[in-house]
Design an enzyme around this catalytic site. Sequence first.
Site, PDB file in Angstrom:
ATOM      1  N   HIS A 161       0.389  -1.180  -0.036  1.00 30.69           N
ATOM      2  CA  HIS A 161       0.462  -0.190  -0.027  1.00 30.69           C
ATOM      3  C   HIS A 161       0.993   1.361  -0.306  1.00 30.69           C
ATOM      4  O   HIS A 161       0.312   2.587   0.156  1.00 30.69           O
ATOM      5  CB  HIS A 161      -1.089  -0.505   1.255  1.00 30.69           C
ATOM      6  CG  HIS A 161      -1.656  -0.490   1.652  1.00 30.69           C
ATOM      7  ND1 HIS A 161      -2.904  -1.419   0.922  1.00 30.69           N
ATOM      8  CD2 HIS A 161      -1.453  -2.751   2.598  1.00 30.69           C
ATOM      9  CE1 HIS A 161      -3.173  -2.553   1.007  1.00 30.69           C
ATOM     10  NE2 HIS A 161      -1.955  -3.252   2.025  1.00 30.69           N
ATOM     11  N   SER A 282      15.036  21.999 -15.671  1.00 27.24           N
ATOM     12  CA  SER A 282      13.591  23.303 -15.551  1.00 27.24           C
ATOM     13  C   SER A 282      14.227  24.226 -16.780  1.00 27.24           C
ATOM     14  O   SER A 282      15.203  24.873 -16.343  1.00 27.24           O
ATOM     15  CB  SER A 282      12.360  22.748 -14.620  1.00 27.24           C
ATOM     16  OG  SER A 282      11.888  24.142 -14.433  1.00 27.24           O
ATOM     17  N   LYS A 288      16.258  22.073 -10.619  1.00 30.22           N
ATOM     18  CA  LYS A 288      15.374  21.157 -10.666  1.00 30.22           C
ATOM     19  C   LYS A 288      16.287  19.557 -11.489  1.00 30.22           C
ATOM     20  O   LYS A 288      16.577  20.320 -12.199  1.00 30.22           O
ATOM     21  CB  LYS A 288      14.317  21.473 -11.921  1.00 30.22           C
ATOM     22  CG  LYS A 288      13.246  22.396 -10.653  1.00 30.22           C
ATOM     23  CD  LYS A 288      12.171  21.054 -10.149  1.00 30.22           C
ATOM     24  CE  LYS A 288      11.130  20.679 -10.636  1.00 30.22           C
ATOM     25  NZ  LYS A 288       9.718  19.919 -10.454  1.00 30.22           N
ATOM     26  N   GLU A 295       9.228   9.007 -16.652  1.00 34.53           N
ATOM     27  CA  GLU A 295       7.652   9.744 -16.783  1.00 34.53           C
ATOM     28  C   GLU A 295       7.568   8.822 -18.246  1.00 34.53           C
ATOM     29  O   GLU A 295       6.297   8.801 -18.074  1.00 34.53           O
ATOM     30  CB  GLU A 295       7.760  11.145 -16.918  1.00 34.53           C
ATOM     31  CG  GLU A 295       7.858  11.826 -15.542  1.00 34.53           C
ATOM     32  CD  GLU A 295       8.150  12.678 -15.284  1.00 34.53           C
ATOM     33  OE1 GLU A 295       7.645  13.982 -14.699  1.00 34.53           O
ATOM     34  OE2 GLU A 295       9.447  13.391 -15.502  1.00 34.53           O
TER      35      GLU A 295
END
Length: 464
Positions: A161, A282, A288, A295
Amino acid sequence: MTDQSSNQMWGGRFAAGPDAIMEAINASIGFDKRMAAQDIAGSRAHAAMLAATGVITDNDAEAIREGLLTVLSEIEGGTFQFSTALEDIHMNVEARLKEIIGEPAGRLHTGRSRNDQVATDFKLWVRDQLDAAESGLLALIRALLSQAEAGADWVMPGFTHLQTAQPVTWGHHMMAYVEMFGRDLSRVRDARVRMNESPLGSAALAGTSFPIDREMTASALGFDRPTANSLDAVSDRDFALEFLSVASICAMHLSRFAEELVIWSSAQFRFVTLSDRFSTGSSIMPQKKNPDAAELIRAKVGRIFGANTALMMVMKGLPLAYSKDMQEDKEQVFDAADNWMLALAAMEGMVKDMSANRESLAAAAGSGFSTATDLADWLVRVLKVPFRDAHHVTGTLVAMAENRGCDLPDLTLEDMQGVHAGITEDIFSVLGVENSVSSRMSYGGTAPAQVRAQVARWKEVLAG
Ligand code: ARG
């Protein structure tokens, strides 16, 4: 009189050429040119067989062979002029062959139809992709094995979980993916075996009256045997569907792993550092470093499974044998294959380059009362407490630690004895995470010795 603009390959009975819209919806050359090499290989095998069986002369077969090689080199060299009016790769190649060698080109299509031709070409193309997927999976599995071997005894939290459950080892977690990609590998191999029958010579749908030798063309093209039913052979796209379903399952595995990498590389987790080579920055936030490759891999399953669904819907309800609907098979498979191979390569690159942060993993391993089960197991093993009661005692101790804002090993012996009088100092020996993982020696468990045994087994599997 046939109109000048009617199709030169099948226009005999047509008085006029197709409407521009008809040509646009009908043509597949824009995408099926990707099967040029397979189409020419199929034609070469067919021509050689027609000569061997005496259907065409050796001279014609030789002219066809030479001509096809010229066509192939034109296509590979980028000088070939593809024509939409000629619909597809099959007719583009044959028309050009006619320009190069003249009359013998017209004999190539004897005892054959575009229906068995396209089934053959497409199978050959999909088979090549299964081979590419096999290499991609093997490379990825090897990269995971190196990670597992390096960190066979590095402790980290295991989750259910996405809540801390029990400590596991980094190697164990990596080997879980080896198992998943190993099943994908075996599905790829199974699919290849099942699909490896040659449709060539099934002709339009009924077979042919020419004395062709289907065994000969099958073996020339690396197939195990010819297909046994001509109606089935020209209308079967199971091999493409199987390719897409194997790809979908594998893409789902890639997606799950990618998701873990996204989570693990965040500032909150810091379990892994992805290399600069597989991250992006970024344009506004200088600090970043984004896990874009992960992704995108996470997302690829969408289009791959979409292709699977789309082709299933195309095939659904089609009567035997060939219908033009089936031309809608290729773009889906091409796109899925391209993206599957890319995702495999990107994942392999990321896994090879990433470094696990051993300290962060270890620090997190003990948090969240991850050794609570070990405590309960100790009560069962040493004090012979029934497991359900041990579970309850442990729960009470966890609540106590939680109230105090400390971990289980920080409770005192007196605290423990207050909950169960039989507890002795010995219990602290099972509360450490290292001890917890190394005690999980059941076959397939997380103990470093088990992980190393699985790494060794997989190395043997790959070497064999
Ligand atoms: N371009 C067609 C396809 O991809 C080739 C087969 C066409 N056969 C036919 N009888 N129209 O399916």
